[in-house]
Motif scaffolding. Structure first.
Motif, short mmCIF file in Angstrom:
data_model
loop_
_atom_site.label_atom_id
_atom_site.label_comp_id
_atom_site.label_asym_id
_atom_site.label_seq_id
_atom_site.Cartn_x
_atom_site.Cartn_y
_atom_site.Cartn_z
N PRO A 11 0.83 -1.22 0.00
CA PRO A 11 0.00 0.00 0.00
C PRO A 11 0.85 1.26 0.00
O PRO A 11 0.79 2.07 0.91
CB PRO A 11 -0.82 -0.15 1.28
CG PRO A 11 0.06 -0.95 2.20
CD PRO A 11 0.79 -1.91 1.30
N ASN A 12 1.67 1.41 -1.02
CA ASN A 12 2.55 2.58 -1.13
C ASN A 12 2.69 2.93 -2.61
O ASN A 12 3.77 2.82 -3.19
CB ASN A 12 3.92 2.28 -0.50
CG ASN A 12 4.83 3.50 -0.48
OD1 ASN A 12 4.42 4.62 -0.75
ND2 ASN A 12 6.10 3.27 -0.16
N PRO A 13 1.60 3.35 -3.22
CA PRO A 13 1.60 3.56 -4.68
C PRO A 13 2.56 4.64 -5.15
O PRO A 13 2.97 4.62 -6.31
CB PRO A 13 0.14 3.94 -4.98
CG PRO A 13 -0.39 4.45 -3.69
CD PRO A 13 0.28 3.65 -2.63
N LEU A 14 2.93 5.59 -4.29
CA LEU A 14 3.85 6.65 -4.69
C LEU A 14 5.32 6.22 -4.57
O LEU A 14 6.20 6.95 -5.00
CB LEU A 14 3.64 7.91 -3.84
CG LEU A 14 2.27 8.59 -3.93
CD1 LEU A 14 2.28 9.86 -3.11
CD2 LEU A 14 1.91 8.88 -5.36
N GLY A 15 5.53 5.06 -3.98
CA GLY A 15 6.92 4.69 -3.70
C GLY A 15 7.53 5.64 -2.69
O GLY A 15 8.72 5.96 -2.74
N ASP A 41 -1.51 7.85 1.30
CA ASP A 41 -1.75 6.53 1.87
C ASP A 41 -1.17 6.35 3.26
O ASP A 41 -0.73 5.26 3.64
CB ASP A 41 -1.25 5.43 0.93
CG ASP A 41 -2.10 5.32 -0.32
OD1 ASP A 41 -3.11 4.60 -0.29
OD2 ASP A 41 -1.78 6.00 -1.31
N PHE A 42 -1.14 7.43 4.06
CA PHE A 42 -0.85 7.29 5.48
C PHE A 42 -1.99 6.52 6.14
O PHE A 42 -3.13 6.54 5.66
CB PHE A 42 -0.74 8.66 6.15
CG PHE A 42 0.59 9.33 5.99
CD1 PHE A 42 1.48 9.40 7.05
CD2 PHE A 42 0.97 9.90 4.78
CE1 PHE A 42 2.71 10.02 6.92
CE2 PHE A 42 2.20 10.52 4.64
CZ PHE A 42 3.07 10.58 5.71
N CYS A 97 5.64 4.00 3.88
CA CYS A 97 6.97 3.40 3.84
C CYS A 97 7.47 3.02 5.24
O CYS A 97 8.59 2.51 5.38
CB CYS A 97 7.96 4.34 3.17
SG CYS A 97 8.06 5.99 3.92
N ASN A 98 6.64 3.32 6.25
CA ASN A 98 6.95 2.98 7.65
C ASN A 98 8.23 3.64 8.16
O ASN A 98 8.88 3.12 9.07
CB ASN A 98 7.06 1.46 7.82
CG ASN A 98 5.79 0.74 7.46
OD1 ASN A 98 4.69 1.24 7.69
ND2 ASN A 98 5.91 -0.43 6.87
#
Length: 297
Positions: A16-20, A193-194, A216-217
């Motif tokens: 769940p990190n579409p922006l990288g 996507d936070f 990205c944690n």
């Protein structure tokens, strides 16, 4: 920058990190007193490493953290000018592809920040954040970075000074208006996507508000509403302070005290001292929060 392969795209779709999103590239302060703020940053372990080619902007660094002091006075009257009290005016997010991240944010309702690029300057896309702040998208942060284009290294200075006591980015504290928690949570969830952490999961010594974790944690946002008589930010939403992670908070505090940094005294509880610490404020409100973090970034 290389394009992702089909295998890479499939792997990314599972996360769940579409922006990288890959952490924070820099945090920017604006002030008309850059030397005074620079002295504060140096006490906190940062070092000036480069100057902007054409503007009164200075880059400070320690370890993986970049802090920009912007004292540039814009010739355009509609732009807000630096004030004596330093203000966090921007945060730059590392992303896989800046143009794609920027367009995705606009498609989801973000407001674009018009850019005016001078000769020899990069066009770094940005959207409006809280208050008058900006959120930049940066995809040049590895072998070739934005600092290689817009900034000139300061001679004889180590461009990559080590972090004091392993300090690294932990997050940013944002003050918000009353009853705005859900609005800002949705803003960061929809655009980046936070995700919200449960109330039982808190960090440091100021466990207020709502904590959002980056996809990205690697860092967190803490949203704090005003408290009557304590935190009065009604109508003045802003990025308030940065949080620095430390594997051993007491060791980091001791190292910073040796450099002249003073801390808000807690209740003397040893467990609290391990969790975090808060510096006293400088220059009308500049503070730093140390938070226990097992990661070493």
């Amino acid at each position: 920058m290389s394009h992702p392969t089909a295998h890479d795209r499939e792997a990314l779709n599972d996360v769940p990190n579409p922006l990288g999103l890959d952490g924070i590239e820099f945090i920017e302060y604006a002030t008309s007193r850059p030397q005074a703020l620079g002295q504060v940053l140096e006490m906190m372990g940062f070092r000036p490493v480069a100057r902007h080619r054409s503007r009164e902007v200075l880059l400070y660094r320690q370890g993986t953290m970049n802090v920009v002091i912007n004292a540039h006075v814009s010739a355009r009257p509609q732009h807000s000018q630096p004030t004596e009290t330093p203000v966090i005016t921007a945060v730059a997010l590392r992303v896989r592809d800046a143009a794609t991240a920027y367009q995705r944010a606009l498609d989801r309702g973000a407001w674009a920040v018009p850019t005016r690029v001078e000769v020899m300057e990069l066009n770094i896309p940005a959207i409006h954040g809280v208050g008058a702040s900006r959120i930049y998208f940066v995809d040049r942060y590895k072998e070739f970075s934005i600092w290689d284009v817009d900034f000139v290294p300061i001679p004889t200075v180590d461009r990559h000074p080590p972090a004091l006591a392993g300090l690294h980015w932990f997050g940013i504290v944002q003050y918000i208006g009353t009853d705005r928690l859900d609005d800002w949570t949705e803003f960061y969830r929809e655009l980046f996507d936070f995700h919200e952490l449960p109330d039982s999961q808190r960090f440091g010594i100021l466990p207020k508000g709502r904590i959002l974790q980056s996809p990205c944690n690697s860092f967190y946002l803490q949203l704090i509403e005003p408290e009557p008589g304590i935190v009065d930010v009604e109508g003045d939403e802003t990025l308030q302070r940065m949080g620095l992670g430390a594997l051993d908070v007491p060791t980091a505090v001791a190292a910073l005290r040796e450099r002249g940094v003073e801390f808000v005294q807690g209740n003397g509880d040893a467990a609290a001292a391990q969790r975090g610490a808060l510096t006293k404020s400088w220059l009308g409100g500049v503070m730093f929060e140390l938070v226990h973090d097992e990661r070493s970034l």
